[in-house]
Design an enzyme around this catalytic site. Structure first.
Site, mmCIF file in Angstrom:
data_model
loop_
_atom_site.group_PDB
_atom_site.id
_atom_site.type_symbol
_atom_site.label_atom_id
_atom_site.label_comp_id
_atom_site.label_asym_id
_atom_site.label_seq_id
_atom_site.Cartn_x
_atom_site.Cartn_y
_atom_site.Cartn_z
ATOM 1 N N LEU A 134 -45.465 -61.037 63.427
ATOM 2 C CA LEU A 134 -44.404 -61.025 64.432
ATOM 3 C C LEU A 134 -44.884 -60.443 65.760
ATOM 4 O O LEU A 134 -44.769 -61.076 66.809
ATOM 5 C CB LEU A 134 -43.201 -60.229 63.933
ATOM 6 C CG LEU A 134 -42.036 -60.064 64.921
ATOM 7 C CD1 LEU A 134 -41.416 -61.418 65.263
ATOM 8 C CD2 LEU A 134 -40.987 -59.103 64.378
ATOM 9 N N GLU A 367 -42.554 -50.678 63.569
ATOM 10 C CA GLU A 367 -41.174 -50.959 63.129
ATOM 11 C C GLU A 367 -40.147 -50.311 64.055
ATOM 12 O O GLU A 367 -39.073 -49.897 63.618
ATOM 13 C CB GLU A 367 -40.927 -50.496 61.685
ATOM 14 C CG GLU A 367 -42.024 -50.823 60.705
ATOM 15 C CD GLU A 367 -42.277 -52.308 60.530
ATOM 16 O OE1 GLU A 367 -41.665 -53.115 61.249
ATOM 17 O OE2 GLU A 367 -43.102 -52.669 59.688
#
Length: 387
Positions: A134, A367
């Site tokens: 990602l 994250e």
């Protein structure tokens, strides 16, 4: 296998027998197989990939997922396993997260029945490693700036772009790569290792997470068949749903790192003497240890609360941000304070504290940074987006 910290606050009192069994089996693996080699692996900048099949034998990869032979364990059980792994090293817990929460989670949530049947069982056994592509060099915490593109070509797709900080990619058999289609919609694609045009290069200059594996990805005219797309994925909400799984695991995992640092500091305070008595008999040292323990217990109770909410289907992304922000921040403070108790020896490899401190700086960043989670929580409180 009761730890020093367990004697003052034992989470076993608050979990089911099955959840405790998961924790103890994970602790056994972590302490007998990972711990003896992790310092050397950190120095060598090497993920101990030879231990990944043992994680599969434990059943920990994708343990919280259901179907296709997966255990379907509770979220709390998964959190306890993550905590035991990170008590040894954040990098090894990251491998658990990338494989089970991100790669397997994306396939389980958005994949076709054929994709799930093909990949989830071998990934659960640790026979096939996966990655989750990602993050991009220019994007960081803003995947909306994604430049990786997917265009239709006959019956298939062609992908072009770059990704950065992608865990496990150079040893993976399969990966989930997120790209924008010709309509600007983010979609997930399964990219097998060895596909022409796909190159994964390990990032070797890390001063943190050295016993882990993160890579740069290059995708140059990567041709995929029509069935490479994850049919259920559409929009940024798809990868974000997977990231929430990983962020949840972090809230538990970092408490393992904090516990490990605190145990070392407590033991050292009993055995190191200055001015005629152990430093643990000094008021300032006891105050430091007490403050660290209080924050550890609060963080673990927060993680447990999030786990129960998650299993009840009531856990929102704002709550996950609270867990990630608070627990990582407090784990870093605990590690730093414990390092001060160890004095000069605390910066040596004789103790794991400095390694945990370095690793936690990466955990703080990935994250979602502290700032991102502060803004998520702020949006939940005010109803106003400040991104």
């Amino acid at each position: 296998m009761t730890t020093t910290i367990d004697r003052l606050f034992d989470v076993a009192d608050l979990v089911t027998d099955e959840e405790r069994e998961w924790q103890l089996r994970a602790r056994e693996l972590a302490q007998t197989r990972i711990a003896p080699i992790i310092d050397r692996a950190f120095e060598d900048r090497r993920l101990p990939v030879e231990l990944l099949p043992a994680v599969g034998e434990l059943g920990a990869f994708g343990m919280h997922l259901r179907g296709h032979g997966l255990p379907g364990a509770s979220s709390v059980a998964y959190g306890l396993v993550a905590m035991e792994f990170e008590a040894v090293d954040s990098g090894f817990r990251t491998a658990l997260s990338v494989q089970g929460s991100l790669a397997m989670g994306a396939i389980q949530r958005f994949g076709s029945d054929e994709q799930k049947a093909r990949w989830l069982p071998p990934m659960a056994r640790g026979e096939a490693i996966g990655f989750f592509g990602l993050t991009e060099p220019q994007g960081g915490s803003d995947p909306g700036t994604m430049l990786t593109a997917a265009r239709r070509d006959g019956d298939g797709w062609v992908l072009n772009g770059r990704k950065r900080w992608i865990g496990l990619a150079s040893i993976a058999a399969i990966g989930v790569v997120w790209a924008k289609d010709e309509e600007g919609v983010v979609r997930g694609f399964l990219v097998p290792a060895g596909t022409p045009g796909f190159v994964a290069t390990p990032i070797d200059d890390k001063l943190s997470m050295r016993a882990s594996l993160q890579c740069d990805l290059e995708l140059t005219d990567v041709r995929l068949p029509a069935d490479a797309i994850l049919p259920g994925s559409r929009g940024l909400s798809s990868p974000f749903a997977c990231l929430n799984e990983a962020r949840y695991g972090i809230a538990w995992g970092v408490m393992g790192a904090a516990r490990a640092c605190l145990e070392v500091a407590v033991e050292r305070s009993r055995t190191r003497e200055v001015f005629g008595t152990p430093i643990g008999a000094k008021q300032l040292t006891q105050a430091k240890l007490a403050d660290c323990f209080v924050e550890y217990e609060k963080g673990l109770l927060l993680a447990l609360h999030l786990g129960r909410q998650k299993d009840a289907g009531r856990l929102g992304h704002g709550q996950i941000s609270v867990g990630k922000l608070n627990n990582v921040r407090e784990a870093i403070r605990i590690a730093s304070t414990c390092r001060s108790i160890l004095a000069g020896d605390g910066v040596t490899s004789a103790f794991p504290v400095m390694r945990h401190m370095a690793n936690l700086e990466s955990v703080r960043t990935y994250e979602g940074t502290d700032e991102v989670h502060q803004l998520v929580i702020g949006r939940e409180l005010t109803g106003l987006a400040a991104f």
